[in-house]
Write a protein that holds these residues in place. Sequence first.
Motif, PDB file in Angstrom:
ATOM      1  N   TYR B  62      42.260  50.014  43.837  1.00  0.00           N
ATOM      2  CA  TYR B  62      43.496  50.294  43.102  1.00  0.00           C
ATOM      3  C   TYR B  62      44.666  50.629  44.028  1.00  0.00           C
ATOM      4  O   TYR B  62      45.819  50.398  43.681  1.00  0.00           O
ATOM      5  N   LEU B  63      44.372  51.191  45.201  1.00  0.00           N
ATOM      6  CA  LEU B  63      45.462  51.506  46.122  1.00  0.00           C
ATOM      7  C   LEU B  63      46.060  50.245  46.731  1.00  0.00           C
ATOM      8  O   LEU B  63      47.278  50.141  46.861  1.00  0.00           O
ATOM      9  N   ILE B  64      45.206  49.295  47.091  1.00  0.00           N
ATOM     10  CA  ILE B  64      45.744  48.159  47.859  1.00  0.00           C
ATOM     11  C   ILE B  64      45.877  46.865  47.048  1.00  0.00           C
ATOM     12  O   ILE B  64      46.627  45.994  47.443  1.00  0.00           O
ATOM     13  N   TYR B  65      45.146  46.750  45.956  1.00  0.00           N
ATOM     14  CA  TYR B  65      45.245  45.521  45.163  1.00  0.00           C
ATOM     15  C   TYR B  65      45.993  45.800  43.860  1.00  0.00           C
ATOM     16  O   TYR B  65      46.184  46.946  43.467  1.00  0.00           O
ATOM     17  N   ASP B  66      46.360  44.731  43.190  1.00  0.00           N
ATOM     18  CA  ASP B  66      47.003  44.859  41.895  1.00  0.00           C
ATOM     19  C   ASP B  66      46.203  44.035  40.883  1.00  0.00           C
ATOM     20  O   ASP B  66      45.325  43.255  41.273  1.00  0.00           O
ATOM     21  N   THR B  67      46.497  44.214  39.611  1.00  0.00           N
ATOM     22  CA  THR B  67      45.749  43.499  38.572  1.00  0.00           C
ATOM     23  C   THR B  67      46.716  42.759  37.650  1.00  0.00           C
ATOM     24  O   THR B  67      47.881  43.157  37.513  1.00  0.00           O
ATOM     25  N   LEU B  68      46.214  41.732  36.998  1.00  0.00           N
ATOM     26  CA  LEU B  68      47.092  40.973  36.096  1.00  0.00           C
ATOM     27  C   LEU B  68      47.494  41.839  34.904  1.00  0.00           C
ATOM     28  O   LEU B  68      48.653  41.917  34.521  1.00  0.00           O
ATOM     29  N   PHE B  69      46.498  42.455  34.304  1.00  0.00           N
ATOM     30  CA  PHE B  69      46.742  43.403  33.209  1.00  0.00           C
ATOM     31  C   PHE B  69      46.120  44.736  33.605  1.00  0.00           C
ATOM     32  O   PHE B  69      45.272  44.796  34.504  1.00  0.00           O
ATOM     33  N   ALA B  70      46.541  45.792  32.933  1.00  0.00           N
ATOM     34  CA  ALA B  70      45.976  47.105  33.245  1.00  0.00           C
ATOM     35  C   ALA B  70      45.949  47.947  31.971  1.00  0.00           C
ATOM     36  O   ALA B  70      46.810  47.797  31.101  1.00  0.00           O
TER      37      ALA B  70
END
Lengths: 314, 530
Positions: B62-70
């Motif tokens: 979660y610190l370094i990656y991102d997600t399409l939806f959350a």
Amino acid sequence: MFSYVIKRILATIPVIVIVAAFVFLMLRLSPGDPASVIAGDYATAEDIVRIREALGLNEPILVQFTKWVGSLMQGDLGISIFTNLPVTTLIGQRIEPTLMLTLTTIIFTVLVAVPLGTLAAWKAGSWIDRGVMLFSVAGFSVPVFVLGYILIYVVAIKLQWLPVQGYRSMFEHGLWPFLRHIIMPTLTLSVIFIALIARMTRASVMEVLQEDYVRTARAKGQSEVKVLLRHALRNAAVPIVTVIGIGIALLIGGVVVTESVYNIPGLGRLVLDAVLARDYPIIQGLILFFSFIYILINLIIDLSYTLFDPRIRY
Amino acid sequence: MLSWTKRRFLTAAAVAIPLALGSFGTIGQAAAEKVLRVIPHADLKNLDPIWTTAYISRNHGYLIYDTLFAMDENFKPQPQMVDSWTTSDDGLTWTFKLRDGLKWHDGPDVTAEDCIASLQRWGKRDGMGQALFGVVDSLTASDAKTIVMKLKQPYGLVLESIGKISSNVPFMMPKRMAETDPFKQVEEHIGSGPFMFSKKDWVPGSKVVYLKNPTYVPRSEPTSAAAGGKIAKVDRVEWTYFPDQTTAMNALISGEVDYFEAPANDLMPILSANADITVEINDPLGNIGFARFNHLLPPFDNAKVRRAALMAMKQEDYLAGAVGDKQFWKTCYSVFPCDTPLDNNVGSDIMKTGDIDKAKAALGDSGYDGTPVVIMQPTDVPILSAFSLITAEKLRKIGMKVDVQAMDWSTLTSRRAKRDPVADGGWNMFHTWWIGADVIDPMAIAFSGNPAKGWFGWPTDAELEKARTAFAVATTVEEKKVLGKKVQERLWAIGASGHLGQFFTPVAYRKNVKGLIKSPVQFFWNMSVD
């Protein structure tokens, strides 16, 4: 002596080979599986099987052993299953704190324990002797972690003189930050070794003090200090040096409690973490490394005997 | 006039003192930089949150990656990397458009191709991902920023799956990383999230450092759990792992760290009494205690025996015995966490009384033949160790023969994967816990009734699987609630597992820390230090 050193070094090879084979087999035959730890609590049995395959842990033990020995011959201790980093890198990251803690502990121990033990032997039966023996018993009896917590509570929390935890490299951060972080772990770890070496020194010096040559030295009118330092302590040095050497070896591989209490990222914690996670390459690499250190220290101790006892020749 | 000796002494002192005190430059630099010093709940051993389900790797992700939806704080998926999306009238075509300004830490723009490769890798490892890809017909990029997902049939959990909050989270990675075999670790650690991983500072077993990503463009919406704007308010986040809880507590008290993610409950009285420290429950769902039977081996291959055992279990006994302080636990008889959308009480009476006499009678009627029950007790996990002993005592009271086998958690995790008979290294029972977010709906692997693909213990129930499959394709909230009840009813009917109640691990932090996000997962954006 040179040929003796060569012979001793060559003699270490079969020892290392036996240790390597034994450790490898022990790990593979013990319960636990790195794949299940990697997969995590919520993976399926199917996932674990796939991870085992990817890591090569499904191969026959002999094949795994041959591959490992092959890498070892090229100086490669392997790659950590979990961190994906070379074992040599991990040992390199952790060796400085452990070596420095060992060094400070041994220096402090020798500076305190040898004079204390000699004094106790010289004044055998006096209150000084009893005091030293009392300290020795207490030093053996108090667990390292209890002493560590007491020091942290008093010195770091209440008095706020020193930090609670951590390690600062002398080479990166300077001498004072290094000392601030190493003082309490050194004190904690030294107590048991001071107790051990003071007792050993006392016994050895007491024995030597009964010898004829000591009586002769005294009869010749030599001062007590000279008698103690030149005649008694030097002749009592061989068993003391042996214990100090064993102490160094024990410290390098066995400071896990102190490292945990003071949160020092050293080799002891690396071993413990690797064992809990079943990170085979790290455990294997470290045990080989420790074996090598033990052998080296034993060799140095044996060679040092010639300095203290001219009768010993190799 | 100074003597030569004095001069030499002063010169030497001028050189040596700064060296001894450390680099002044470093001190000045450190003062300017805002650093959040954290004690994480575990050591970060591996860096690939798809390769492992470990929560610490998820938090790192979660610190370094991102997600399409959350997921937001109401457990609803909200767009995160996605700017806009559309669904066709038949529900079979989903189109997602990425928002502007998304860049990888090493410079290039995030593309639809990267996201497709990331989803595909995740879909090979995660249970919800596998279910989703079971209905995906095609996943393509119509342009650099647009992802088109075509389904074989309508599916009710598309956004819930790709916006999943806990392990394995579908984190987006550059295509070259996402093409790594999902059963092997990625070699690089490049994301597009609000912080960047500093590999040179990583000391496994001790320290992890994250640096603020200067190019990250947060969303404009307020932060809400994993959703909304992810604003990095510190320059560095430093994780220092402490193997010893007491030392960790002392470091927080002395101000050497700012934030303690998972202090043990027995430290709470000391931490709560300290005026400089705040103790609070940050995870509203907490953890769900879980007693798992092995459905393949006697005596728990018999549903009547399992149900008799459940009758003896009383949540209060487990929670008071293993967790202690009442403010950190509560009973919860729903298989889904209490106070979440699917929370219900269908079928759960069986565990409400802990009536030993009734359980004894039920065991008598079950045909139990005295087969010993092997309970695996992980002595290095205090709560689970206590759960094991409490269960052993209860089973003995109702007349079962029990063999508690002590071992470490690593041994347990490998042994529980064995389906062999007990004599060949098998087992009958173990205990664990799930974080609430992982069992929030019937798709959790914990609720599987398919022994071929299910979780350890391998319950077998076609009706349960039918209800779970129906839940996956249900599209309305009402439908989902009905199916959630149906799944729960089947779980209790077959005595799938014992649910031992909900317990919470509070966080502790110094007063200079602000901006904590209430969530089942620990996030570090939005947090600041004064």
